[in-house]
Design an enzyme around this catalytic site. Structure first.
Site, PDB file in Angstrom:
ATOM      1  N   ARG A 220       0.872  -1.146   0.086  1.00  0.00           N
ATOM      2  CA  ARG A 220       0.032   0.139   0.156  1.00  0.00           C
ATOM      3  C   ARG A 220       0.855   1.287   0.113  1.00  0.00           C
ATOM      4  O   ARG A 220       0.663   2.258   0.712  1.00  0.00           O
ATOM      5  CB  ARG A 220      -0.928   0.206   1.239  1.00  0.00           C
TER       6      ARG A 220
ATOM      7  N   ARG B  48      -3.787   6.948   0.445  1.00  0.00           N
ATOM      8  CA  ARG B  48      -4.612   8.055   0.973  1.00  0.00           C
ATOM      9  C   ARG B  48      -3.517   8.844   2.023  1.00  0.00           C
ATOM     10  O   ARG B  48      -3.855   9.841   2.268  1.00  0.00           O
ATOM     11  CB  ARG B  48      -5.838   7.579   1.590  1.00  0.00           C
TER      12      ARG B  48
ATOM     13  N   ASP C 160      -7.099  -3.192  -7.412  1.00  0.00           N
ATOM     14  CA  ASP C 160      -7.500  -3.634  -5.918  1.00  0.00           C
ATOM     15  C   ASP C 160      -7.815  -5.292  -6.085  1.00  0.00           C
ATOM     16  O   ASP C 160      -8.138  -5.578  -7.509  1.00  0.00           O
ATOM     17  CB  ASP C 160      -8.685  -2.984  -5.488  1.00  0.00           C
TER      18      ASP C 160
END
Ligand code: 1CP
Length: 348
Positions: free
Chosen positions: A26, A30, A76
């Site tokens: 990841r 964000r 994803d």
């Protein structure tokens, strides 16, 4: 491209490097302000995954800051059910929601005919990223493992207990086997297309491998993984496959030795010295700093990073986290960790 030019591939091929290559699960996402901007422009998360230019851009963002040894395709694991036409939404702050498939009859709703057309933009993203990367950087393609993808498909979203997917597996073996078989087939094709488009290695994320009893772990985690590995190796013997059987405890030994994967990714709970003795003698390993240490930093992060480097840098090793970078992480802390890994040869 020769392995010698890509440190990440060299480590996967068994070489021991002075400075271990690194990337972070990841690494795009964000916690980066530049990601939030592109994410907002895309409108929805699915749109972002299916817009090749934007997905390429967010794949490259962390590399511009930290120059990792590998980029991972931005997508994803739930794009596979999406390609099978299962209804999927990502709700702000709540994570993914799917229209669940809970029995053999529900499986009829899954359609494989347009899978590659639906997911074609993802293959295009791989091509764009592949042509944008410098020669020393590798590109990782990925998929969720059939078990973990089935978890979300049957449960309908995230869960603590995974009771619905276990109920399906325990009560209707033939029906659940057919879901796993479908996912094995589609995962093979999906990863083949990513490799054709330029992925240098692939990782299978088995985030929920650790919730099954041993006999079911062998049946629904290990066996499907072995089938995927066998099929990919037949066509692409030179493409390394990394398995990430998260939280699988002692079963990780059997998984590492018997599924045919080229390297194993360690979750946060695995003792790096144990892994050096029990796993790294068989396969290169990747891992496993607790991503929560990136929230607190300081001595705890530095000491834990060096403990991992000391235990594992004597064998083929790729530094990573034990799970994904969390949303609350500050980008500066990721820079500090990257510098710590890079400067390891001066401290060892
Ligand atoms: O709105 C947003 O920005 C959504 C947040 C987000 C992101 C950035 C999701 C939703 N997925 C992703 C990207 C992602 N997911 C990548 C891209 C590349 C990178 O690593 O930088 C990868 C490899 C994944 C893989 C993934 N998705 C896994 C396996 C790894 C893991 O974290 O255990 C899983 C379980 C998912 C499901 C998923 N997708 C998104 C969320 C919030 C979740 C987790 C849901 C849950 O808590 O169960």
């Amino acid at each position: 491209m020769l392995d010698a030019e890509k440190p990440f591939l060299a480590a996967l091929a068994g070489q021991i490097l002075d400075r271990p290559p690194f990337w972070f699960m990841r690494q795009a996402g964000r916690y980066l302000p530049e990601y939030r901007k592109v994410r907002q422009q895309a409108g929805s998360f699915i749109n972002l995954c299916l817009s090749p230019e934007r997905a390429c851009e967010v794949t490259l963002q962390p590399l511009r800051r930290y120059n990792m040894d590998a980029a991972i395709l931005f997508s994803d694991i739930l794009m596979v059910p999406y390609g099978l036409t299962q209804k999927l939404d990502y709700l702000e702050g709540e994570g993914p929601k799917l229209e669940p498939v809970r029995c053999t009859n529900d499986l009829k709703r899954l359609k494989r005919d347009n899978f590659h057309e639906i997911l074609a933009p993802i293959y295009q993203t791989v091509r764009l990223v592949s042509s944008a990367l410098p020669p020393s950087t590798s590109l990782i393609g990925f998929a969720g493992s059939p078990w973990t993808v089935a978890c979300y498909m049957v449960q309908g979203g995230g869960s603590k207990e995974w009771d619905k997917v276990k109920a399906f597996a325990y009560q209707d073996r033939a029906g659940f086997d057919s879901l796993i078989d479908l996912l094995v087939d589609m995962t093979i094709e999906y990863l083949e297309r990513q490799i054709d488009a330029g992925a240098n290695a692939v990782q299978l994320f088995d985030s929920w491998a650790g919730v099954l009893p041993a006999s079911y772990f062998r049946r629904y985690v290990m066996a499907p993984t072995a089938r995927i590995v066998t099929a990919l190796k037949a066509r692409y013997p030179h493409i390394p496959i990394i398995g990430f059987p998260r939280n699988s405890g002692a079963m990780i030994e059997e998984y590492t030795q018997e599924t045919g994967i080229d390297a194993v990714a360690l979750d946060t709970t695995i003792c790096p010295r144990w892994a050096a003795h029990k796993l790294q003698c068989h396969r290169p390993v990747q891992g496993n700093l607790d991503p929560i240490l990136l929230l607190t930093g300081g001595d705890a992060m530095r000491i834990e990073t060096d403990t991992i480097l000391r235990a594992l840098s004597g064998g083929p090793f790729i530094f990573n986290l034990g799970h994904g970078v969390t949303q609350e992480t500050s980008p500066e802390m990721v820079a500090e960790l990257s510098n710590l890994i890079r400067s390891w040869p001066d401290r060892r």
